[in-house]
Design an enzyme around this catalytic site. Structure first.
Site, PDB file in Angstrom:
ATOM      1  N   GLU A 189       0.853  -1.314   0.056  1.00  0.00           N
ATOM      2  CA  GLU A 189       0.073   0.047  -0.063  1.00  0.00           C
ATOM      3  C   GLU A 189       0.827   1.351   0.273  1.00  0.00           C
ATOM      4  OE1 GLU A 189      -3.977   2.317   1.881  1.00  0.00           O
ATOM      5  OE2 GLU A 189      -3.399  -0.129   2.568  1.00  0.00           O
ATOM      6  N   SER A 190       2.159   1.006   0.743  1.00  0.00           N
ATOM      7  CA  SER A 190       2.728   2.252   0.564  1.00  0.00           C
ATOM      8  C   SER A 190       3.201   2.713  -0.690  1.00  0.00           C
ATOM      9  CB  SER A 190       4.193   1.992   1.556  1.00  0.00           C
ATOM     10  OG  SER A 190       3.697   2.074   2.954  1.00  0.00           O
TER      11      SER A 190
END
Length: 140
Positions: free
Chosen positions: A63-64
């Site tokens: 997600e980062s």
């Protein structure tokens, strides 16, 4: 204005200070015209109790890098938020580094869909993730 690869990576890594990314030691390490790569060390800090990489840490890495890719490759005057993430874990790893490479499957003005492949340092596939993001006006 065009930024160099080094400037993009430095800006992304600077934005990670005092966040989950810093806690997990996630670092943006490569950038190209249609991809972004992040790296995370696999240590006891990101292990599940039996000593292998925790799927939640893998999802946080995915997600980062996907969210940063959405910021970099879309209108920077917008804020990006994750809508949904899926992760299929296909291999475990106990130590070393994992690398997450984010590429776009769909790059819309409002929504984006990214494919994120997580591999070890020998390019063995660890997880396949899909992330959908949304770009919204920044709050004043």
């Amino acid at each position: 204005m065009q930024y160099t690869k080094e400037e993009v990576l430095a800006q992304a890594n600077k934005a990670s200070k005092n966040t989950l990314m810093e806690t997990l030691e996630i670092e943006m390490v490569d950038f190209g015209p249609d991809f972004l790569v992040a790296r995370m060390p696999v240590t006891s800090k990101v292990h599940q109790p039996d000593g292998v990489l925790h799927g939640g840490a893998t999802a946080a890495l995915a997600e980062s890098v996907g969210s940063f890719a959405s910021v970099i490759f879309t209108d920077s005057n917008l804020m990006v938020r994750g809508l949904e993430i899926t992760a299929n874990h296909v291999k475990s790893i106990r130590e070393g580094f994992v690398f997450a490479k984010a590429t776009f499957l769909h790059k819309g003005r409002t929504t984006q869909l990214l494919d994120i492949r997580v591999t070890d340092q020998d390019e063995n596939l660890i997880s396949i993730c899909k992330l959908s993001t949304i770009s919204l006006p920044k709050k004043k």
